[in-house]
Write a protein that holds these residues in place. Sequence first.
Motif, PDB file in Angstrom:
ATOM      1  N   SER A   2       3.046   3.774 -18.657  1.00 54.47           N
ATOM      2  CA  SER A   2       3.499   2.533 -18.379  1.00 54.47           C
ATOM      3  C   SER A   2       4.761   2.334 -18.328  1.00 54.47           C
ATOM      4  N   GLY A   3       5.631   2.806 -19.036  1.00 49.49           N
ATOM      5  CA  GLY A   3       6.992   2.785 -18.951  1.00 49.49           C
ATOM      6  C   GLY A   3       7.589   3.506 -17.541  1.00 49.49           C
ATOM      7  N   SER A   4       6.918   4.324 -17.184  1.00 49.08           N
ATOM      8  CA  SER A   4       7.457   5.091 -15.869  1.00 49.08           C
ATOM      9  C   SER A   4       6.943   3.957 -14.631  1.00 49.08           C
ATOM     10  N   PHE A   5       5.999   3.224 -14.669  1.00 50.69           N
ATOM     11  CA  PHE A   5       5.425   2.185 -13.827  1.00 50.69           C
ATOM     12  C   PHE A   5       6.586   1.457 -13.657  1.00 50.69           C
ATOM     13  N   PHE A   6       7.150   0.629 -14.538  1.00 52.74           N
ATOM     14  CA  PHE A   6       8.196  -0.214 -14.501  1.00 52.74           C
ATOM     15  C   PHE A   6       9.473   0.296 -14.166  1.00 52.74           C
ATOM     16  N   VAL A   7      10.096   1.233 -14.716  1.00 50.30           N
ATOM     17  CA  VAL A   7      10.975   2.064 -14.284  1.00 50.30           C
ATOM     18  C   VAL A   7      11.093   2.350 -12.695  1.00 50.30           C
ATOM     19  N   ILE A   8      10.044   2.956 -12.096  1.00 46.87           N
ATOM     20  CA  ILE A   8      10.004   3.218 -10.715  1.00 46.87           C
ATOM     21  C   ILE A   8      10.067   1.775  -9.857  1.00 46.87           C
ATOM     22  N   TYR A   9       9.349   0.957 -10.252  1.00 43.27           N
ATOM     23  CA  TYR A   9       9.300  -0.415  -9.579  1.00 43.27           C
ATOM     24  C   TYR A   9      10.537  -1.253  -9.508  1.00 43.27           C
ATOM     25  N   TYR A  10      11.418  -1.237 -10.981  1.00 39.47           N
ATOM     26  CA  TYR A  10      12.679  -2.037 -10.771  1.00 39.47           C
ATOM     27  C   TYR A  10      13.783  -1.205 -10.290  1.00 39.47           C
ATOM     28  N   CYS A  11      13.736   0.184 -10.451  1.00 38.60           N
ATOM     29  CA  CYS A  11      14.850   1.047 -10.002  1.00 38.60           C
ATOM     30  C   CYS A  11      14.821   1.146  -8.474  1.00 38.60           C
ATOM     31  N   PHE A  12      13.663   1.168  -7.808  1.00 38.99           N
ATOM     32  CA  PHE A  12      13.595   1.469  -6.396  1.00 38.99           C
ATOM     33  C   PHE A  12      13.300   0.451  -5.668  1.00 38.99           C
ATOM     34  N   SER A  13      12.777  -0.765  -5.948  1.00 37.62           N
ATOM     35  CA  SER A  13      12.180  -1.688  -5.154  1.00 37.62           C
ATOM     36  C   SER A  13      13.025  -2.855  -4.766  1.00 37.62           C
ATOM     37  N   GLY A  14      13.951  -3.004  -5.694  1.00 41.10           N
ATOM     38  CA  GLY A  14      14.729  -4.433  -5.475  1.00 41.10           C
ATOM     39  C   GLY A  14      13.811  -5.772  -5.789  1.00 41.10           C
ATOM     40  N   ALA A  15      12.761  -5.193  -6.660  1.00 36.89           N
ATOM     41  CA  ALA A  15      11.679  -6.211  -7.016  1.00 36.89           C
ATOM     42  C   ALA A  15      10.945  -7.136  -6.179  1.00 36.89           C
ATOM     43  N   THR A  16      10.995  -6.763  -4.939  1.00 37.76           N
ATOM     44  CA  THR A  16      10.345  -7.222  -3.776  1.00 37.76           C
ATOM     45  C   THR A  16       9.357  -6.404  -2.697  1.00 37.76           C
ATOM     46  N   ASN A  17       9.309  -5.095  -3.033  1.00 35.73           N
ATOM     47  CA  ASN A  17       8.774  -4.274  -2.242  1.00 35.73           C
ATOM     48  C   ASN A  17       7.481  -3.735  -2.661  1.00 35.73           C
ATOM     49  N   ASN A  18       6.456  -4.135  -1.694  1.00 35.58           N
ATOM     50  CA  ASN A  18       4.867  -4.036  -2.233  1.00 35.58           C
ATOM     51  C   ASN A  18       4.722  -2.535  -2.313  1.00 35.58           C
ATOM     52  N   HIS A  19       5.380  -1.665  -1.077  1.00 35.36           N
ATOM     53  CA  HIS A  19       4.961  -0.268  -1.231  1.00 35.36           C
ATOM     54  C   HIS A  19       5.460   0.449  -2.459  1.00 35.36           C
ATOM     55  N   MET A  20       6.378  -0.186  -2.993  1.00 34.90           N
ATOM     56  CA  MET A  20       6.918   0.540  -4.305  1.00 34.90           C
ATOM     57  C   MET A  20       6.364   0.027  -5.361  1.00 34.90           C
ATOM     58  N   LEU A  21       5.682  -1.167  -5.238  1.00 35.47           N
ATOM     59  CA  LEU A  21       4.797  -1.565  -6.322  1.00 35.47           C
ATOM     60  C   LEU A  21       3.365  -0.377  -6.433  1.00 35.47           C
ATOM     61  N   TRP A  22       2.949  -0.405  -5.181  1.00 38.04           N
ATOM     62  CA  TRP A  22       1.658   0.767  -5.078  1.00 38.04           C
ATOM     63  C   TRP A  22       2.181   2.040  -5.526  1.00 38.04           C
ATOM     64  N   LEU A  23       3.319   2.424  -5.167  1.00 41.10           N
ATOM     65  CA  LEU A  23       3.875   3.978  -5.453  1.00 41.10           C
ATOM     66  C   LEU A  23       3.894   3.845  -7.226  1.00 41.10           C
ATOM     67  N   ALA A  24       4.435   2.875  -7.430  1.00 45.49           N
ATOM     68  CA  ALA A  24       4.607   2.850  -9.106  1.00 45.49           C
ATOM     69  C   ALA A  24       3.027   3.076  -9.845  1.00 45.49           C
ATOM     70  N   PHE A  25       2.250   2.236  -9.454  1.00 44.91           N
ATOM     71  CA  PHE A  25       0.991   2.381  -9.913  1.00 44.91           C
ATOM     72  C   PHE A  25       0.332   3.624  -9.928  1.00 44.91           C
ATOM     73  N   LEU A  26       0.356   4.193  -8.505  1.00 45.98           N
ATOM     74  CA  LEU A  26      -0.173   5.543  -8.494  1.00 45.98           C
ATOM     75  C   LEU A  26       0.597   6.707  -9.344  1.00 45.98           C
ATOM     76  N   VAL A  27       1.823   6.484  -9.581  1.00 43.21           N
ATOM     77  CA  VAL A  27       2.541   7.478 -10.539  1.00 43.21           C
ATOM     78  C   VAL A  27       1.956   7.155 -11.853  1.00 43.21           C
ATOM     79  N   TYR A  28       1.856   5.953 -12.021  1.00 39.78           N
ATOM     80  CA  TYR A  28       1.286   5.472 -13.661  1.00 39.78           C
ATOM     81  C   TYR A  28      -0.079   6.240 -13.880  1.00 39.78           C
ATOM     82  N   LEU A  29      -0.911   6.092 -12.764  1.00 40.33           N
ATOM     83  CA  LEU A  29      -2.299   6.679 -12.768  1.00 40.33           C
ATOM     84  C   LEU A  29      -2.217   8.158 -12.922  1.00 40.33           C
ATOM     85  N   ALA A  30      -1.506   8.915 -11.989  1.00 37.73           N
ATOM     86  CA  ALA A  30      -1.349  10.425 -11.999  1.00 37.73           C
ATOM     87  C   ALA A  30      -0.646  10.961 -13.310  1.00 37.73           C
ATOM     88  N   LEU A  31       0.184  10.257 -13.816  1.00 38.95           N
ATOM     89  CA  LEU A  31       1.125  10.755 -15.220  1.00 38.95           C
ATOM     90  C   LEU A  31       0.055  10.553 -16.298  1.00 38.95           C
TER      91      LEU A  31
END
Length: 437
Positions: free
Chosen positions: A385-414
């Motif tokens: 869960s922590g990785s999900f939020f870190v990935i989204y906020y560090c790389f997306s600029g809080a507006t990128n839907n692709h980064m939201l999905w990447l964060a979700f996939l990393v969350y599942l895989a982790l």
Amino acid sequence: MNRRILHLAIPSIVSNITVPLLGLVDVTIVGHLGATAYIGAIAVGGLLFNILYWNFGFLRMGTSGLTSQAYGRKDKDAEIRILVQAVSVGLFSALAMLILQYPIERLAFRLLDTSAEVEQYTVTYFRICIWGAPAVLAQYGFTGWFIGMQNSRYPMYIAIVMNVINIVCSSCFVFLFGMKVEGVALGTVVAQYSGVMMALGLWFYNYKELWGRMTFKGSLQLIAMRRFFAVNRDIFLRTLCLIGVTTFFTSTGARQGDVILAVNTLLMQLFTLFSYIMDGFAYAGEALSGRYVGACNLIQLKRAVRALFGWGVGLSLVFTLLYGVGGENFLGLLTNDKIVIETAGHYFYWVLAIPLAGFAAFLWDGILIGATATRFMLWSMLVASGSFFVIYYCFSGATNNHMLWLAFLVYLALRGGMQTLWSRRVFTLEYLQRLRS
């Protein structure tokens, strides 16, 4: 082993698929009443109760793990004690919800942004459906207990009967007696109490020999409840993380506009469909791993885990293929909005990665719940869960839907990856003997 897995998994899958039907039936009935506010009220009310009851999922999961271990070591006294504990905690929790229903209602509408008309009808729905809480939470305990006793058929029977009763009662109250939202709510409550009464009836039919071993005083003593609460505390905290990630995913999509919200909602339906299947195998993992941990049978435990992961890999490949070939056509069944379908195509490849990224998390959740190694499950969820939020906020600029999905996939895989590493501590004879002592 594969036959045992399917014997437990298939009824659980059927039960999982019937769960959303309760809400779907309600929406279908009010959809014929001529006012969109009725549909909104059922949707908001359903969301509110989903969040409310989701927090008590530990009553099912923790009960399943503890019961399956008692079943494995042939401890009849522990089997009935765990059922008494689960149902009692469920009823006490429901009583607290009934007492606090007005503050819960007001807090909910501070957080939910609805029109005045929708809020009015939702309040009506909530104030009736909240009286079904004792039935719902008690049934969580029965469902977990039945699965722990290697019996996933009874929860399936109960789910099917509840849906039939809900359809009949809600339709009668609305179309014969002229009720509106209150008729749908009342039909839902009738179905919920019918379900718990059926659970009691099936218990007496098949497990009545345990009645003589039931002792409320001994079951509810502090020492007896300590392990029950220790296991369920970890599951409860893990569920809060799950709700946090899921809610953030939805709300972040909503902030990016109605089209992105619609796209994410539709794509998540494919994840939900996959989760219904994998949850069935996770329930089988709860029952079998708990049984073999209770019996201190490390060989059979490892066989069950290997077989479960064989099914997990196979089903993940099948779903990836199905989504790759026909997933976009499936979206066309859910909506005819060409803009939404076209936009979904830009994000569809993320959905193709979900089965292989996520299947291990589902299976390990079930296996670790059965082994009551819930602390490992909680730690992996916290890190993921922590990785999900870190990935989204560090790389997306809080507006990128692709980064939201990447964060979700990393969350599942982790979640799956970390549980795989920590599971080595569970699959030892020392761990099994420590639990048995």
